[in-house]
Design an enzyme around this catalytic site. Sequence first.
Site, mmCIF file in Angstrom:
data_model
loop_
_atom_site.group_PDB
_atom_site.id
_atom_site.type_symbol
_atom_site.label_atom_id
_atom_site.label_comp_id
_atom_site.label_asym_id
_atom_site.label_seq_id
_atom_site.Cartn_x
_atom_site.Cartn_y
_atom_site.Cartn_z
ATOM 1 N N ASN A 240 -1.786 2.214 5.576
ATOM 2 C CA ASN A 240 -0.904 1.156 5.070
ATOM 3 C C ASN A 240 -0.482 0.336 6.279
ATOM 4 O O ASN A 240 0.157 0.868 7.184
ATOM 5 C CB ASN A 240 0.314 1.794 4.388
ATOM 6 C CG ASN A 240 1.435 0.801 4.155
ATOM 7 O OD1 ASN A 240 1.187 -0.384 3.976
ATOM 8 N ND2 ASN A 240 2.671 1.278 4.163
ATOM 9 N N GLY A 241 -0.871 -0.950 6.304
ATOM 10 C CA GLY A 241 -0.480 -1.790 7.438
ATOM 11 C C GLY A 241 -1.585 -2.762 7.801
ATOM 12 O O GLY A 241 -2.488 -3.016 7.002
ATOM 13 N N CYS B 54 0.826 -1.188 0.000
ATOM 14 C CA CYS B 54 0.000 0.000 0.000
ATOM 15 C C CYS B 54 0.877 1.262 0.000
ATOM 16 O O CYS B 54 1.878 1.332 0.704
ATOM 17 C CB CYS B 54 -0.929 0.103 1.208
ATOM 18 S SG CYS B 54 -2.061 -1.269 1.372
ATOM 19 N N GLU C 130 18.073 -17.128 -7.953
ATOM 20 C CA GLU C 130 17.610 -15.777 -8.288
ATOM 21 C C GLU C 130 17.034 -15.729 -9.711
ATOM 22 O O GLU C 130 16.008 -15.085 -9.959
ATOM 23 C CB GLU C 130 18.773 -14.783 -8.115
ATOM 24 C CG GLU C 130 18.517 -13.360 -8.541
ATOM 25 C CD GLU C 130 17.356 -12.658 -7.822
ATOM 26 O OE1 GLU C 130 16.843 -13.190 -6.833
ATOM 27 O OE2 GLU C 130 16.952 -11.588 -8.310
ATOM 28 N N TRP D 147 -2.497 -2.898 -1.574
ATOM 29 C CA TRP D 147 -2.122 -4.307 -1.682
ATOM 30 C C TRP D 147 -2.916 -4.980 -0.575
ATOM 31 O O TRP D 147 -2.632 -4.789 0.609
ATOM 32 C CB TRP D 147 -0.618 -4.485 -1.464
ATOM 33 C CG TRP D 147 -0.124 -5.866 -1.713
ATOM 34 C CD1 TRP D 147 0.329 -6.371 -2.909
ATOM 35 C CD2 TRP D 147 0.015 -6.925 -0.754
ATOM 36 N NE1 TRP D 147 0.711 -7.673 -2.747
ATOM 37 C CE2 TRP D 147 0.530 -8.041 -1.438
ATOM 38 C CE3 TRP D 147 -0.269 -7.047 0.605
ATOM 39 C CZ2 TRP D 147 0.786 -9.261 -0.804
ATOM 40 C CZ3 TRP D 147 -0.019 -8.257 1.233
ATOM 41 C CH2 TRP D 147 0.507 -9.339 0.530
ATOM 42 N N GLU E 281 8.402 -14.500 -10.817
ATOM 43 C CA GLU E 281 7.785 -13.237 -10.400
ATOM 44 C C GLU E 281 7.104 -12.497 -11.541
ATOM 45 O O GLU E 281 5.995 -12.013 -11.382
ATOM 46 C CB GLU E 281 8.873 -12.275 -9.853
ATOM 47 C CG GLU E 281 9.290 -12.519 -8.446
ATOM 48 C CD GLU E 281 10.356 -11.521 -8.013
ATOM 49 O OE1 GLU E 281 10.196 -10.923 -6.953
ATOM 50 O OE2 GLU E 281 11.367 -11.335 -8.744
ATOM 51 N N LYS F 19 13.231 -14.617 -10.569
ATOM 52 C CA LYS F 19 12.901 -13.529 -11.516
ATOM 53 C C LYS F 19 11.854 -14.001 -12.511
ATOM 54 O O LYS F 19 10.901 -13.299 -12.808
ATOM 55 C CB LYS F 19 14.138 -13.077 -12.313
ATOM 56 C CG LYS F 19 15.135 -12.170 -11.682
ATOM 57 C CD LYS F 19 14.694 -10.781 -11.353
ATOM 58 C CE LYS F 19 13.950 -10.743 -10.075
ATOM 59 N NZ LYS F 19 14.643 -10.535 -8.857
ATOM 60 N N ARG G 31 4.242 -0.233 -4.513
ATOM 61 C CA ARG G 31 3.957 -0.744 -3.173
ATOM 62 C C ARG G 31 2.676 -1.565 -3.115
ATOM 63 O O ARG G 31 2.365 -2.161 -2.085
ATOM 64 C CB ARG G 31 3.826 0.423 -2.184
ATOM 65 C CG ARG G 31 5.007 1.353 -2.167
ATOM 66 C CD ARG G 31 4.803 2.437 -1.137
ATOM 67 N NE ARG G 31 4.615 1.868 0.169
ATOM 68 C CZ ARG G 31 5.596 1.504 0.981
ATOM 69 N NH1 ARG G 31 6.831 1.667 0.611
ATOM 70 N NH2 ARG G 31 5.329 0.985 2.162
ATOM 71 N N LYS H 245 6.529 -4.345 -3.857
ATOM 72 C CA LYS H 245 7.974 -4.158 -3.729
ATOM 73 C C LYS H 245 8.417 -4.131 -2.278
ATOM 74 O O LYS H 245 9.471 -4.647 -1.925
ATOM 75 C CB LYS H 245 8.386 -2.850 -4.414
ATOM 76 C CG LYS H 245 9.861 -2.579 -4.340
ATOM 77 C CD LYS H 245 10.432 -2.273 -5.676
ATOM 78 C CE LYS H 245 11.933 -2.398 -5.719
ATOM 79 N NZ LYS H 245 12.371 -3.734 -6.112
ATOM 80 N N HIS I 144 18.952 -35.804 -7.660
ATOM 81 C CA HIS I 144 18.134 -36.237 -6.525
ATOM 82 C C HIS I 144 16.684 -35.790 -6.648
ATOM 83 O O HIS I 144 16.001 -35.641 -5.648
ATOM 84 C CB HIS I 144 18.750 -35.728 -5.220
ATOM 85 C CG HIS I 144 20.157 -36.206 -5.031
ATOM 86 N ND1 HIS I 144 20.465 -37.513 -4.725
ATOM 87 C CD2 HIS I 144 21.336 -35.560 -5.155
ATOM 88 C CE1 HIS I 144 21.775 -37.639 -4.647
ATOM 89 N NE2 HIS I 144 22.327 -36.476 -4.909
HETATM 90 C C1 G6P Z 1 9.485 -8.275 -1.955
HETATM 91 C C2 G6P Z 1 10.007 -7.792 -3.295
HETATM 92 C C3 G6P Z 1 11.332 -8.472 -3.620
HETATM 93 C C4 G6P Z 1 12.325 -8.261 -2.486
HETATM 94 C C5 G6P Z 1 11.758 -8.706 -1.144
HETATM 95 C C6 G6P Z 1 12.640 -8.263 0.009
HETATM 96 O O1 G6P Z 1 9.106 -9.602 -2.061
HETATM 97 O O2 G6P Z 1 9.056 -8.046 -4.310
HETATM 98 O O3 G6P Z 1 11.850 -7.942 -4.812
HETATM 99 O O4 G6P Z 1 13.487 -8.971 -2.757
HETATM 100 O O5 G6P Z 1 10.474 -8.117 -0.924
HETATM 101 O O6 G6P Z 1 12.632 -6.863 0.071
HETATM 102 P P1 G6P Z 1 13.774 -5.973 0.683
HETATM 103 O O7 G6P Z 1 13.317 -4.565 0.436
HETATM 104 O O8 G6P Z 1 13.842 -6.307 2.136
HETATM 105 O O9 G6P Z 1 15.033 -6.287 -0.034
#
Ligand code: G6P
Length: 617
Positions: free
Chosen positions: A101-102, A2, A490, A75, A497, A494, A27, A612, A513
């Site tokens: 937000n929260g 949010c 990673e 969100w 996501e 990606k 956000r 994010k 395995h």
């Molecule tokens: C969310 C974002 C990711 C990020 C993660 C941790 O899931 O979508 O891209 O890696 O949070 O966030 P931070 O700000 O703590 O790195």
Amino acid sequence: MCGIVGYIGYREAYPIIIKGLQRLEYRGYDSAGIALYDGENIKLSKTKGKVVDLQKRSKEEITLNGHLGIGHTRWATHGVPNDLNSHPHYSNSEELVIIHNGIIENYASLKKELQSKGYVFKSDTDTEVLINLIEYVQKNENVKLGKAVRLALTQVVGAYAIAVFDKKKPNEIIAARMGSPLAIGVGEDRKEFFIASDASPFIEYTNNAIYLEDGEIAVIRIGKKIKLRKIADDTLIVPFIQELELNLEQIEKGGYDHFMLKEIYEQPNAITDTYRGRMLVNEGIIRMAGIDNHLERFLNADRIIIVACGTSWHAGLVAEYVFESLVRIPVEVEYASEFRYRNPVISSKDVVIAISQSGETADTRAAIQLAKQNGAFVFGVCNVVGSTISRESDAGAYTHAGPEIGVASTKAFTTQITVLTLMALKLAKAKGSISNEEYHLHLQELELIPAKVAEALASDENIKAIAAIYKDSPNFLYLGRGFNFPVALEGALKLKEISYIHAEGYPAAEMKHGPIALIDEKMPIVVIATKKGHYEKVVSNIEEIRARKGKIIAVVTKGDVDVREIADHVIEVPDTLELLSPLLTTIPLQLLSYHIAVMRKCNVDQPRNLAKSVTVE
Ligand code: G6P
């Protein structure tokens, strides 16, 4: 999670709030809303969908004038994303309005109590409970809005950044924070104020900002000094006005189709910015005040515990390999969300490194609290300057990557690895666990990384062509070993996501395995097979895949001929030291997921269900 924006001043609030919400959409973006005060009434418009949907709808249903307003991009936590659950929320009298937000954790019991007093609720949200609690306190105790908000918040358990206004007192906004970020932009001569989850909505109007701390409430009135108080005991606090370094260019797309692509291409500069002023190659010096001031703490540590979430956790895994090989201190890497709840053994001889792009992630913050309670020393690696984690840590180092707006993290990851590598090299030198020659070699090589990243980016067209072939595959496997095992994780993250393709990352040798059972002629397998580090073993893994007819996309060292013969596709990256190779092998995986997502018409910068900055558990 949010984004919130508020404005009070002499300009029209609507365009400021809409533009601000668009900047905060990273956000959360499942619904949006706005409330404006036009001099007589509050006009409210909200909708499921994005800020563009809100723009359309608000133009149809309300007049857009007014110098006071609040807006929200959501969100969802409590209540599905729909029009009713969107913010802002009215109180029952429709005199008060709130954005939040929260999460209010004890909302259910508060709701019951308010219902018993005759309050009715239109939405399923915890936020509507809070605004009615504020109204109840305001009326019942006959107090001003600021006091009513403060008293109501003393009854609340949970996290919040809120902004509230009262149509009877349209010269003020009340803002408060616990757990979720909140910045107040202070306009010239206090003729206007801005409220936002971060400074991006007001950067073109002012670079003076006050960041609220947890447990603080602000009464913001036109022409007056901001009154800042502690929510718990009403003590007055002197606000600290900070000068911002952010500029507008940094938060715009600059000709790229997506923020993610811009941020991928920014990596050569971002990595340079990370080591600029810290690494003096000719002198053989690494300057990091956060380490210099606490050197003994690091050198006497029994172990290093790294806590993080998401992509930052992957950077932590790379750091585990880097620290153990250079500094010879045992390293554990923990998901912050697990660490905080599993009663871990922590002592005052532990150093905890918290990695977080945003510096706001709720689980990482909680892990820090736990570490501190147990006497550990906490070092924060954050990107956002002044963020909560950077302030709550005992010491730290910024990544200096600049704002990262695409939800899928790219430049934050490579700059986190850069900072962590600098830290490891500095500590290894101080400890004597690295030879002089090796130390200098690493510094020289690290200095060349930005140019090599630029070279890796030049494979973009080749990667796009590969993306076109595999864009419809339902599954992907990513394999890597050693320093490049976290890169495989990673790469898979990606792809998941932003393209919604199921992908798994595995250590190459573990393939036998389990994942090998998945391999058939339809399965694309991305293998990181750079020359240094387990090359022959990875080549054997590629042969095993080939024998099962899997499609091999190999990331290889420039000039490699052997893998080219057995793989279906190769993507070259420049040669470097094994320890630094993740900074290069990551690049093609970012581009591959980007192109696949674009070809599948996915919303690259704002993937479904994600946000994010995850400021709730
Ligand atoms: C969310 C974002 C990711 C990020 C993660 C941790 O899931 O979508 O891209 O890696 O949070 O966030 P931070 O700000 O703590 O790195």
